[in-house]
Every structure is written in C-alpha cells, then in structure tokens.
Scaffold this active site. Sequence first.
Site, PDB file in Angstrom:
ATOM      1  N   ASP A 138      36.807  33.703  60.096  1.00  0.00           N
ATOM      2  CA  ASP A 138      36.959  35.094  59.668  1.00  0.00           C
ATOM      3  C   ASP A 138      36.664  36.064  60.803  1.00  0.00           C
ATOM      4  OD1 ASP A 138      37.680  34.602  57.083  1.00  0.00           O
ATOM      5  OD2 ASP A 138      35.658  34.737  56.278  1.00  0.00           O
ATOM      6  N   PRO A 191      21.733  54.669  52.161  1.00  0.00           N
ATOM      7  CA  PRO A 191      22.398  55.107  53.384  1.00  0.00           C
ATOM      8  C   PRO A 191      21.503  55.052  54.619  1.00  0.00           C
ATOM      9  CG  PRO A 191      22.801  56.652  51.588  1.00  0.00           C
ATOM     10  CD  PRO A 191      21.733  55.716  51.126  1.00  0.00           C
ATOM     11  N   ARG A 211      30.309  33.785  49.593  1.00  0.00           N
ATOM     12  CA  ARG A 211      31.460  33.077  50.139  1.00  0.00           C
ATOM     13  C   ARG A 211      31.071  32.170  51.306  1.00  0.00           C
ATOM     14  NH1 ARG A 211      34.371  34.976  54.282  1.00  0.00           N
ATOM     15  NH2 ARG A 211      36.354  34.630  53.199  1.00  0.00           N
ATOM     16  N   GLU A 221      19.550  61.208  42.939  1.00  0.00           N
ATOM     17  CA  GLU A 221      19.282  61.747  44.267  1.00  0.00           C
ATOM     18  C   GLU A 221      18.667  60.712  45.206  1.00  0.00           C
ATOM     19  OE1 GLU A 221      19.063  64.413  47.413  1.00  0.00           O
ATOM     20  OE2 GLU A 221      20.177  64.480  45.533  1.00  0.00           O
TER      21      GLU A 221
END
Length: 266
Positions: free
Chosen positions: A188, A108, A173, A135
């Site tokens: 895209d 994160p 991709r 953790e």
Amino acid sequence: MRIDLITLFPEMCEMVLGTSILGKAREKGIAELQALNFRDYANNKHHSVDDTPYGGGGGMVLKPEPIFAAVEDLLHKVYTDPETGRTVSGEPHTAPSGRPPRIILMCPQGRRYNQAIAEELAQESHLIFICGHYEGYDERIREHLVTDELSIGDYVLTGGELAALTVVDSVVRLQPGALGNETSAVTDSFSTGLLEYPHYTRPPEFRGWKVPDMLLSGHHANIEQWRREQALRRTLERRPDLLEQAELTDKDLRMLERIKAETGLS
C-alpha cells in the site's frame, strides 16, 4: 485484537464496524469491535454529558464523569486475572499482552495520524477510542485518562466518530487474515515510504487506452523494477516530501535522478 469506541452515537459506528473488511474481520474473530454509549454513564437524572465552560464562551464541553466511568467500567468488564479468574481492580489495568490498553482521544490537537502509527497500533491487543462532540473535552480527560491523542488532519469534524473509524479501519486491515491477499497491506501507499505504483486489470485495451506492455510481458523481475520506478515517479510528482525520509537504495537513487532529468522535477 479488541477495539472499543466510546461515543454518543454507537449506531453510527455499528454501520461501519459491521461492513466490508471490518465486518468480515469481526465475523472471523480477527478483531472484536464494539461501540459503547457513554451517555449510559451520566450521573444525573437528565443523562446529560456536557455543560457550559467555566470562564464563559460558546459551545458545550464534555463532562469528565461519564467518560471516566465508561472507560473504567469497560476495563473492569474486559480483564480478569489469568490465575484466579477474578476481575482486575487495580491500576494500571493490563491487556492479555501484558501492556495496558491504549486509550486514544481523537482531537484536532493530536499527533498527525499516518501509516507508521497505524502499524504501531496494529501491534496492540486492545485499543479504546474516545469520540467527542460539542466544543471540546474537559481537560482532565486529556490529562488523566488518555494515553494518546490523534488527529487525521488539519480540519474540524462535528464529532470524533468518523476520525476514529478511519483509524480503526487502517489498523484492522493490518491484522493477519483481515485482507484476502496478505501482500496487499505491504505494498500500500505509505507502507514502503512511497506512494503506490499504478494498477491495471482486464481488458488490456479500453477505449483506446492500453495497459503498459511491461505488465503483459510476464517477466516478473522487470515488472517489479517497473513498479518501483513508477512508485518513485509518482511520489516525486505528488508527494516529494516523502522522499526525504524514504529508505532508498543506490539503485532507487539512480532511478530517481533519471526520472528528475526526464521530468524536470526536483
């Protein structure tokens, strides 16, 4: 391209790596994809890969030894000296492109992932993703092993596998031959700096809802202009922040001003 995922749940990764676009890219030899269980590198009889944090606190922390060992063993197995055929043993290990592999930690705290980073990573010949659980990681993994830290959003998952597989899908991709239509990735959302224009297919009318007449006109130049205008309109409505950095032509700016006048958006 070669992509390795270092994980405690390789079976979870294999379900995705062997399916759809990723599975086809693997079958065609466009991308070599594999998941490696770093528990196999634990140096204790119980094969534990985590321990309680120094200083106290809740949760368990991933130990450095098995992750370092898995990455180093992987590099030794993959790369050989092109002249002698012998295993490369020195640091840094280099990919066939001459560049060292990117070793990516999913967490994160990492750099927010976006399409520009996907296009950047798509130019590499080898990526290694470290997928954690519990953790967190021993900080020495972050400081002395990884080259990149990535986050797919401001939320926390139970593990890094889903995040890593999201990045892998978006990178593979972009490889030549991975998609059936080579123009798909170019148009895209985010690839042009804007959200993508709306798409329609047959039938021309469904439950009273009609396909825009412009798309049925056969006038390709007008259709392209319509699509560009729709991309600008959709971006203004849904992600106006993207317009601040998008590369817009004078024609785009004129269309955008007209759209703002029509919609009252700014």
